[in-house]
Write a protein that holds these residues in place. Sequence first.
Motif, mmCIF file in Angstrom:
data_model
loop_
_atom_site.group_PDB
_atom_site.id
_atom_site.type_symbol
_atom_site.label_atom_id
_atom_site.label_comp_id
_atom_site.label_asym_id
_atom_site.label_seq_id
_atom_site.Cartn_x
_atom_site.Cartn_y
_atom_site.Cartn_z
ATOM 1 N N ALA A 147 -38.426 -39.757 -6.031
ATOM 2 C CA ALA A 147 -38.773 -39.605 -4.614
ATOM 3 C C ALA A 147 -39.969 -40.481 -4.259
ATOM 4 C CB ALA A 147 -39.080 -38.149 -4.299
ATOM 5 N N ASP A 151 -39.328 -41.244 2.228
ATOM 6 C CA ASP A 151 -37.948 -40.802 2.036
ATOM 7 C C ASP A 151 -37.631 -39.614 2.939
ATOM 8 O OD1 ASP A 151 -37.494 -42.696 0.110
ATOM 9 O OD2 ASP A 151 -37.343 -41.293 -1.572
ATOM 10 N N GLU A 152 -36.375 -39.525 3.340
ATOM 11 C CA GLU A 152 -35.890 -38.342 4.038
ATOM 12 C C GLU A 152 -35.509 -37.282 3.010
ATOM 13 O OE1 GLU A 152 -33.958 -40.216 8.067
ATOM 14 O OE2 GLU A 152 -32.690 -40.159 6.269
ATOM 15 N N LEU A 153 -35.690 -36.018 3.402
ATOM 16 C CA LEU A 153 -35.393 -34.881 2.540
ATOM 17 C C LEU A 153 -34.148 -34.185 3.077
ATOM 18 C CD1 LEU A 153 -36.359 -33.010 0.199
ATOM 19 C CD2 LEU A 153 -37.700 -31.771 1.904
ATOM 20 N N TRP A 154 -33.157 -33.972 2.198
ATOM 21 C CA TRP A 154 -31.866 -33.434 2.594
ATOM 22 C C TRP A 154 -31.527 -32.183 1.789
ATOM 23 C CZ3 TRP A 154 -28.634 -36.108 6.160
ATOM 24 C CH2 TRP A 154 -29.055 -37.400 6.501
ATOM 25 N N ALA A 229 -44.423 -33.236 0.392
ATOM 26 C CA ALA A 229 -43.303 -33.145 1.324
ATOM 27 C C ALA A 229 -43.649 -32.239 2.490
ATOM 28 C CB ALA A 229 -42.045 -32.634 0.620
ATOM 29 N N THR A 266 -33.492 -36.594 -1.997
ATOM 30 C CA THR A 266 -34.237 -37.511 -1.145
ATOM 31 C C THR A 266 -33.526 -38.854 -1.100
ATOM 32 O OG1 THR A 266 -35.605 -38.252 -3.012
ATOM 33 C CG2 THR A 266 -36.438 -36.402 -1.721
ATOM 34 N N SER A 268 -34.025 -42.973 0.987
ATOM 35 C CA SER A 268 -34.715 -43.836 1.936
ATOM 36 C C SER A 268 -34.084 -43.715 3.324
ATOM 37 C CB SER A 268 -34.630 -45.290 1.451
ATOM 38 O OG SER A 268 -34.956 -46.184 2.492
ATOM 39 N N ARG A 288 -30.600 -33.134 7.124
ATOM 40 C CA ARG A 288 -31.951 -33.633 6.892
ATOM 41 C C ARG A 288 -32.937 -32.552 7.325
ATOM 42 N NH1 ARG A 288 -33.660 -38.730 10.341
ATOM 43 N NH2 ARG A 288 -33.330 -37.138 11.922
ATOM 44 N N ARG A 291 -39.315 -34.670 5.182
ATOM 45 C CA ARG A 291 -39.637 -36.016 4.701
ATOM 46 C C ARG A 291 -40.587 -35.918 3.518
ATOM 47 N NH1 ARG A 291 -44.704 -37.605 6.124
ATOM 48 N NH2 ARG A 291 -45.772 -36.338 7.706
ATOM 49 N N ILE A 292 -40.616 -36.978 2.757
ATOM 50 C CA ILE A 292 -41.549 -37.105 1.639
ATOM 51 C C ILE A 292 -42.778 -37.859 2.127
ATOM 52 C CG2 ILE A 292 -41.881 -38.023 -0.689
ATOM 53 C CD1 ILE A 292 -39.921 -35.689 -0.524
#
Length: 320
Positions: A147, A151-154, A229, A266, A268, A288, A291-292
């Motif tokens: 991570a 990055d987006e967190l899903w 995060a 995570t 990009s 989503r 975010r990181i």
Amino acid sequence: MGEFELIRRFFDRQGPAAPGVATGIGDDCAVLSPTPGSQWLVSTDMLVEGRHFLSTVEPERLGHKALAVNLSDLAACGATPRAFFLALSLPRADARFLEGFARGLFALADAHGIALAGGDTTAGPLNVCITVMGEAPQGQALLRSGARAGDELWVSGTLGDARLALEVFRGTRSLPGDAFAQVRRAMELPQPRVALGQALRGIASSAIDVSDGLMGDLGHVLRASGVGATIDFEALPRSAVLAGQDLALQQECLLAGGDDYELVFTASPQQHQAVRDAAARAGTPVRRVGRIRTEPGLEVLDPHGAPLALRFASFDHFKS
């Protein structure tokens, strides 16, 4: 019924060996053949009666869950399942229990193309231990350490229903019949996200499965990656049953419930559409949820963007 009759009757499936399994049950060791250019991925999980499952669970569902929680580990690493080993401790050789257990176990195994290649049985307290082996192309396994800030967190599927079912069993909450059947199914029949994990290879930067609660499991990723995060609480996916509960219970179930076996991962922002496409190919909903960031730690925001004061931790077998 003796040990060897038990194995032959319920677990020794005659027929051609599965891919990667040259020799399975019947010898002192299984003989496995890795696919050229791939790496083995191996994980072990133990389920103990009264600790990981209730005595009231149907044997077929226990067989399913015992393998599902292990397949979920392979899913988190983007692996293709190949073989598993079963160590089973039983108070007695009960044919009804074993028939149901084996039926649930092999139904899920067949659905994911994974073969039982060996194991052990003994008399003792009910205890199920499974070791799974999978493969991923060299250097393509998803890990916790990738991570990166930005990055987006899903999250896949929905969270919290298994914990809500547990609260009903504990007597702290009540639900009408259909609603309870739904959350009980989530608790006893989790669906490992194997296809999603494979589809995310080369797209996700890190991944883990949610077994001990979102905040605790995500914390493992953050520590391994050296990042922090931010989670948008309102974005966390939940069922209509859980959404109808009070906010405090929702927070506990969604953030610290455990037993979800969904993937948190995570990627990009440049991979946003690729994540959507991978989820569509896998037939698995994803959302989503945050975010990181560079700053260490994990914060959860309310609808107004203010941090929630939370003190949830990951499940710990020796503290809980």
